[in-house]
Each structure stands twice: as structure tokens, then as C-alpha cells.
Design a protein around this motif. Structure first.
Motif, PDB file in Angstrom:
ATOM      1  N   UNK A 162      -3.331   3.921  -1.101  1.00 53.70           N
ATOM      2  CA  UNK A 162      -4.292   3.753  -0.010  1.00 53.70           C
ATOM      3  C   UNK A 162      -4.295   5.025   0.829  1.00 53.70           C
ATOM      4  N   UNK A 163      -5.043   5.001   1.929  1.00 48.42           N
ATOM      5  CA  UNK A 163      -5.142   6.201   2.770  1.00 48.42           C
ATOM      6  C   UNK A 163      -5.024   5.851   4.246  1.00 48.42           C
ATOM      7  N   UNK A 164      -4.315   6.716   4.972  1.00 46.13           N
ATOM      8  CA  UNK A 164      -4.255   6.675   6.439  1.00 46.13           C
ATOM      9  C   UNK A 164      -4.752   8.046   6.900  1.00 46.13           C
TER      10      UNK A 164
ATOM     11  N   UNK B 283       0.824  -1.203   0.000  1.00 37.82           N
ATOM     12  CA  UNK B 283       0.000   0.000   0.000  1.00 37.82           C
ATOM     13  C   UNK B 283       0.862   1.257   0.000  1.00 37.82           C
ATOM     14  N   UNK B 284       0.415   2.266  -0.712  1.00 39.37           N
ATOM     15  CA  UNK B 284       1.144   3.545  -0.798  1.00 39.37           C
ATOM     16  C   UNK B 284       0.257   4.625  -0.182  1.00 39.37           C
ATOM     17  N   UNK B 285       0.472   4.994   1.088  1.00 42.21           N
ATOM     18  CA  UNK B 285      -0.406   5.986   1.740  1.00 42.21           C
ATOM     19  C   UNK B 285      -0.215   7.374   1.114  1.00 42.21           C
ATOM     20  N   UNK B 286      -1.295   7.923   0.585  1.00 38.53           N
ATOM     21  CA  UNK B 286      -1.179   9.212  -0.117  1.00 38.53           C
ATOM     22  C   UNK B 286      -0.774  10.335   0.840  1.00 38.53           C
ATOM     23  N   UNK B 287      -1.073  10.191   2.136  1.00 38.73           N
ATOM     24  CA  UNK B 287      -0.744  11.238   3.104  1.00 38.73           C
ATOM     25  C   UNK B 287       0.765  11.380   3.330  1.00 38.73           C
ATOM     26  N   UNK B 288       1.546  10.404   2.872  1.00 41.28           N
ATOM     27  CA  UNK B 288       3.001  10.445   3.073  1.00 41.28           C
ATOM     28  C   UNK B 288       3.725  11.084   1.874  1.00 41.28           C
ATOM     29  N   UNK B 289       2.955  11.549   0.903  1.00 42.28           N
ATOM     30  CA  UNK B 289       3.554  12.201  -0.270  1.00 42.28           C
ATOM     31  C   UNK B 289       3.009  13.626  -0.339  1.00 42.28           C
ATOM     32  N   UNK B 290       3.391  14.399   0.667  1.00 48.80           N
ATOM     33  CA  UNK B 290       2.800  15.719   0.877  1.00 48.80           C
ATOM     34  C   UNK B 290       3.787  16.826   0.507  1.00 48.80           C
ATOM     35  N   UNK B 291       3.277  18.056   0.512  1.00 51.10           N
ATOM     36  CA  UNK B 291       4.141  19.214   0.328  1.00 51.10           C
ATOM     37  C   UNK B 291       5.167  19.254   1.454  1.00 51.10           C
TER      38      UNK B 291
ATOM     39  N   UNK C 123      -5.442   6.168  19.140  1.00 52.29           N
ATOM     40  CA  UNK C 123      -6.227   4.976  18.814  1.00 52.29           C
ATOM     41  C   UNK C 123      -6.733   5.032  17.377  1.00 52.29           C
ATOM     42  N   UNK C 124      -7.174   6.210  16.942  1.00 49.58           N
ATOM     43  CA  UNK C 124      -7.654   6.367  15.557  1.00 49.58           C
ATOM     44  C   UNK C 124      -6.523   6.123  14.559  1.00 49.58           C
ATOM     45  N   UNK C 125      -5.319   6.606  14.898  1.00 46.16           N
ATOM     46  CA  UNK C 125      -4.154   6.392  14.021  1.00 46.16           C
ATOM     47  C   UNK C 125      -3.857   4.905  13.906  1.00 46.16           C
ATOM     48  N   UNK C 126      -3.902   4.198  15.043  1.00 43.45           N
ATOM     49  CA  UNK C 126      -3.658   2.755  15.014  1.00 43.45           C
ATOM     50  C   UNK C 126      -4.732   2.043  14.195  1.00 43.45           C
ATOM     51  N   UNK C 127      -5.982   2.485  14.319  1.00 43.27           N
ATOM     52  CA  UNK C 127      -7.074   1.862  13.558  1.00 43.27           C
ATOM     53  C   UNK C 127      -6.900   2.063  12.054  1.00 43.27           C
ATOM     54  N   UNK C 128      -6.328   3.207  11.653  1.00 47.02           N
ATOM     55  CA  UNK C 128      -6.008   3.431  10.234  1.00 47.02           C
ATOM     56  C   UNK C 128      -5.086   2.337   9.720  1.00 47.02           C
ATOM     57  N   UNK C 129      -4.034   2.040  10.499  1.00 47.13           N
ATOM     58  CA  UNK C 129      -3.091   1.000  10.090  1.00 47.13           C
ATOM     59  C   UNK C 129      -3.754  -0.373  10.086  1.00 47.13           C
ATOM     60  N   UNK C 130      -4.555  -0.660  11.125  1.00 42.35           N
ATOM     61  CA  UNK C 130      -5.253  -1.950  11.185  1.00 42.35           C
ATOM     62  C   UNK C 130      -6.090  -2.177   9.930  1.00 42.35           C
ATOM     63  N   UNK C 131      -6.792  -1.133   9.515  1.00 42.26           N
ATOM     64  CA  UNK C 131      -7.649  -1.233   8.322  1.00 42.26           C
ATOM     65  C   UNK C 131      -6.806  -1.445   7.067  1.00 42.26           C
ATOM     66  N   UNK C 132      -5.697  -0.703   6.965  1.00 43.24           N
ATOM     67  CA  UNK C 132      -4.831  -0.830   5.783  1.00 43.24           C
ATOM     68  C   UNK C 132      -4.244  -2.232   5.694  1.00 43.24           C
ATOM     69  N   UNK C 133      -3.877  -2.808   6.861  1.00 42.44           N
ATOM     70  CA  UNK C 133      -3.242  -4.130   6.847  1.00 42.44           C
ATOM     71  C   UNK C 133      -4.240  -5.266   6.648  1.00 42.44           C
ATOM     72  N   UNK C 134      -5.529  -4.963   6.616  1.00 42.46           N
ATOM     73  CA  UNK C 134      -6.500  -5.971   6.207  1.00 42.46           C
ATOM     74  C   UNK C 134      -6.331  -6.291   4.726  1.00 42.46           C
TER      75      UNK C 134
END
Length: 485
Positions: free
Chosen positions: A297-299, A262-270, A383-394
Motif C-alpha cells: 500500500x502507500x502512505x 498493509x506494507x507501505x512502500x515508503x518504509x522500504x527506502x534507500x 493532518x495529511x499524514x494522519x489522513x494517509x493512515x485513515x485511508x490505509x486503515x479503511x
């Protein structure tokens, strides 16, 4: 042949074949230290006598025809926030300038049992608080690729020592990127393991829910071997996880055909250097070429990671560093006329500027009237940040991103602006907040400076990280480049 420039697995093969002795390897490392340490300044303490004695013991064992382990007789440097029995352990702080622990950290015990040759302790940002190793009480460590630039932090000494071939591998600690960011800046491999995978017993605490010990190495195979050696449950650490530790070198097949990335779009920012984005995109194309499936993907809660980290980490630091009061050990103001003045002067004189800044931030966030507004809210967003990763790793086996938005910066460039300094860890902090593993490895150069590629995995998914990192490394060869000191 320069034995100090080889990897641990290359040296192990030579030891087994009796083409070199542990004493010769250790001497080669100390000769390199004599030649370049004045330029790099990566070590605060050297343990030459102990190291040569250990090397002699390993050579005697080989001489008797006994089998040796993969790290036996191989030199290692330990970050100076891990307790080493009988050896000064300072956290690069005036507060612990005279502290000699009566015991070893569990990781040090494990390395001792594995027959490793400990050659010294690495410089660091004071109490692991910093991103450039400019906050050391003793001296700044310089980047071997350009000595006018920082090596990263807080484990800058550990990273620089490996990059400069002053050691074969080293240990660092990572609270918000303190292994991965300096590994990226210095062009080496660095692993931040899953929280709980490596014992923190004997690690001098910064932020207890975030800290994790991991290795710096010259290639991925060494990283997998060192992690296999130091990982595992420890009853002395209540946060240590119980899990079966495999031989992680067994997954290094060179194939990634079954991996979804997965390529999180939030990590390719200005704010990320365009040339770094280009190198990361090249890496993604390489994985696609090797048969992996790569998708965006998205986080979504990534934007909150930095403020959440700089509430939680200082809050925990404020609590952990309360023990340094001048009473039991470490620095003490001897001239104070009463105990309250002694406490105040000891802490104001013993801690550096960045440490005091974070203690004050943390104390404020935990104070009456602000606890719910800051600390409690930060825990909920974590907790929300961790849930983002949990969802991505599904859906994905690993996630990919830059390790740092820029290559190594010059000394003083960010020292007067704490916010700019904190932003250098913007891509690494989420991994600590979520407790997942992350590895960085070289993926190219910008203006002659190394750039790191970060891979993030599921909890205890280090095997997938090693598998992907090894395949990339074997098909690119960026790790083979060496700085010219």
C-alpha cells in the motif's frame, strides 16, 4: 533458576503456586543489578528499601491466602521523566538534578494499586530529546548486546534494563519513537499506545501533542498485561480518552487468519540496511504463511514526516520548557546579580546541548513572521499524514515496517551530525504525528544485533497489534534470545 530472567506472567504463576516469593524475585533483580549495572548503566536511581518493603507486603498478602493481581509483587523500572512521590525525578538533566516530586504520575499510581514493586528510575536522553541516551546529563547507557553500542533513545535506560534482566518490565515514553527504537535496538517488545490511551498526568512534558507512555517487556503477553493495567481515562489529563479498557491478553490466540496487513512502500527506502529489509520480508512471509493477507500500500506523505516532526516537537518543547526559570524548583544559578542574568545563566547552564538546540529551533518556528511559514504549515501537513493512515486503515487492520533503518550504532557515530541522528527515527515518527498505536518486537539479528519489526494499528486498535505480534512471536522465538553480559 534465575527469577530475574523470567517474564511477569511466568513469575505470577510461580507466586500463585508459592514456588517463589516476591522478596526472592526482588532480591534476584537487585543481585543482577549488582552484577551487570556497572557495564550497562541503565539506572539513575534505585529504591531498594521501598522495593523490599513492597515485596514483603505482597508476600504477607499471599501468606494470608488472598488472591493477587497479574503484576502484583513483580519488579518494574520507571523512566526518569515520570513523577514518583518522594523519589528523585531528574529527566537526566542538571535542570532537575534535585527535584523530588510531591505526587505520583497516574501510571505510577496505577502500578502501585496493582501491587507492582518499583525498583528504580531509568536513565534517558535529557528531557527525552535524543535517540541514543548519549544526551543524559549523568552517564551514557550501554546496549547489553554490545556495550560499545547505544541502546537507542530516549528511553534507552528502560530498554536496556529489560534486555539485561535488571528488571522484569519497565515504562518509557514515546514522542517520536523513544519506546520503539530502543526496544528494537535492545531486542525487547515495546508499545507506543494510541494518543490519549494512557494518562500523561505526571509525565514531564516534551511535546504535549506527541508524548505517550508505554511498556517495555520481554514478550508480547507481558506487554498486553502491562498496557491493560496502565490504560484508561484519567480526569487529571485533559487529553485522556474515554474508552472501555478490555483485558488485552484475551486476544492472544496465536491466529492471524482474519487479519489484512498493509506494507507501505515508503518504509522500504534507500538508507535501510539490506539485511534489515530481508528480515522484514521474512516476517511478511511468515504472516502470509500463518494465513494473513499481506499487500503493498502507500502512505504518500511519509516523506514529510521528519521535517514536520522537527518543527512541531521543538515548538512544543520551547513552550513546555519555558517553566524552568530557576525560580520555583530545580537548578538555579545562585551567583547572578540580577534576575535577568539569573534566568539566562540558569537556562544556559541547566540545559544540555541537544535541549538548547531544540528550544532554539522551536522558538524560531513560533516567532513572529515565521509562525505561518513553519509551524502552521507543519500542522497542515500533519493532518495529511494522519489522513494517509485513515485511508490505509479503511482496507487494512495493521501496517508493517522496519522499526529502525539500522541496528544499534556505535557511540559517537552520529553524535556530531544531528541530521543523521534524527534519521534513526524516520520509521517511527509518523505514528506519533497520526496519534495511532505502534508496537515493535524482535524479528531477527544482523551481525549479532537485534532487529525490530514495527506493527502499526488503527486508533485504539492495540488488540489487533497484540494479536499479530503474539502470533509472530510464538511462531519464531526471537524473543527468547538473551545478550551475554
Amino acid at each position: 533458576m534465575q527469577f530475574n530472567a523470567l517474564t511477569a506472567h511466568e513469575l505470577h504463576d510461580k507466586l500463585v503456586k508459592k514456588e517463589v516469593s516476591s522478596a526472592e524475585i526482588t532480591e534476584a533483580v537487585f543481585k543482577r543489578i549488582d552484577d551487570v549495572e556497572e557495564k550497562v548503566r541503565s539506572l539513575v536511581t534505585q529504591t531498594r528499601d521501598k522495593a523490599m518493603k513492597k515485596a514483603g507486603e505482597v508476600d504477607a498478602k499471599i501468606g494470608r491466602g488472598e488472591a493477587i493481581g497479574p503484576l502484583e509483587g513483580i519488579p518494574v523500572v520507571i523512566k526518569d521523566n515520570m513523577c514518583t512521590e518522594g523519589v528523585l525525578t531528574t529527566c537526566s538533566s542538571k535542570m532537575l538534578h534535585n527535584f523530588v516530586p510531591p505526587y505520583n504520575a497516574t501510571v505510577v499510581e496505577k502500578l502501585n494499586r496493582a501491587g507492582a514493586v518499583i525498583i528504580g528510575k531509568a536513565n534517558m536522553d535529557e528531557f527525552a530529546m535524543g535517540s541514543s541516551t548519549e544526551n543524559s546529563r549523568f552517564f551514557i547507557t550501554r546496549n547489553p548486546w554490545d556495550t560499545e553500542r547505544v541502546p537507542g533513545g530516549s528511553s534507552g535506560g528502560s530498554a536496556a534494563a529489560v534486555a539485561a534482566d535488571e528488571t522484569i518490565y519497565s515504562l518509557g515514553s514515546d514522542t517520536g519513537g523513544s519506546i520503539r527504537q530502543p526496544a528494537s535496538f535492545c531486542g525487547v517488545v515495546g508499545l507506543k499506545p494510541t494518543y490519549g490511551a494512557v494518562s500523561r498526568y505526571g509525565l514531564i512534558a516534551f511535546a504535549s501533542s506527541l508524548d505517550q507512555i508505554g511498556p517495555f517487556t520481554k514478550d508480547v503477553r507481558d506487554c498486553a498485561q502491562v498496557f491493560s493495567t496502565i490504560a484508561g481515562h484519567d480526569p487529571k489529563d485533559s487529553t485522556s480518552a474515554e474508552f472501555a479498557v478490555p483485558d488485552y491478553t484475551s486476544v492472544l490466540s496465536g491466529s492471524v487468519r482474519d487479519l489484512k496487513i498493509g506494507i507501505p512502500r515508503e518504509y522500504f527506502v534507500e538508507g535501510t540496511a539490506p539485511k534489515i529489509k530481508e528480515l522484514i520480508n521474512n516476517a511478511i512471509n511468515k504472516f502470509t504463511e500463518l494465513g494473513a493477507v499481506c499487500e503493498e500500500t502507500s502512505l504518500p506523505h511519509t516523506e514529510y514526516a521528519l521535517p514536520v516532526y522537527y518543527i512541531i516537537a521543538p515548538a512544543e518543547a520551547s513552550s513546555n520548557l519555558a517553566r524552568y526559570d530557576g525560580v520555583r524548583y530545580g537548578y538555579r544559578d545562585e551567583l547572578a546579580e540580577d534576575i535577568v542574568t539569573m534566568y539566562r545563566r540558569t537556562r544556559s547552564e541547566g540545559f544540555g546541548t541537544e535541549v538548547k538546540r531544540r528550544i532554539m529551533l522551536g522558538t524560531y518556528a513560533l516567532s513572529s513572521g515565521y509562525y505561518d511559514a513553519y509551524y502552521l504549515k507543519a500542522l497542515k501537513v500533519r493532518t495529511l499524514i494522519k489522513q494517509d493512515f485513515d485511508k490505509a486503515f479503511e482496507k487494512y487492520d495493521i501496517l508493517i515496517s522496519p522499526t529502525s533503518p539500522t541496528p544499534a550504532f556505535k557511540f559517537g557515530e552520529k553524535a556530531d551530525d544531528p541530521m543523521q541522528m534524527y534519521l534513526t527515527d524516520v520509521f517511527t515518527i509518523s505514528v506519533n504525528l497520526a496519534g495511532i498505536p505502534g508496537i515493535t518486537l524482535p524479528c531477527g539479528f544482523v551481525d549479532g544485533l537485534p532487529v525490530g519489526l514495527q506493527l502499526m494499528g488503527r486508533p485504539f486498535g492495540e488488540g489487533d497489534l497484540f494479536k499479530a505480534a503474539y502470533a509472530f512471536e510464538q511462531n519464531t522465538g526471537f524473543h527468547l534470545n538473551k545478550p551475554k553480559l
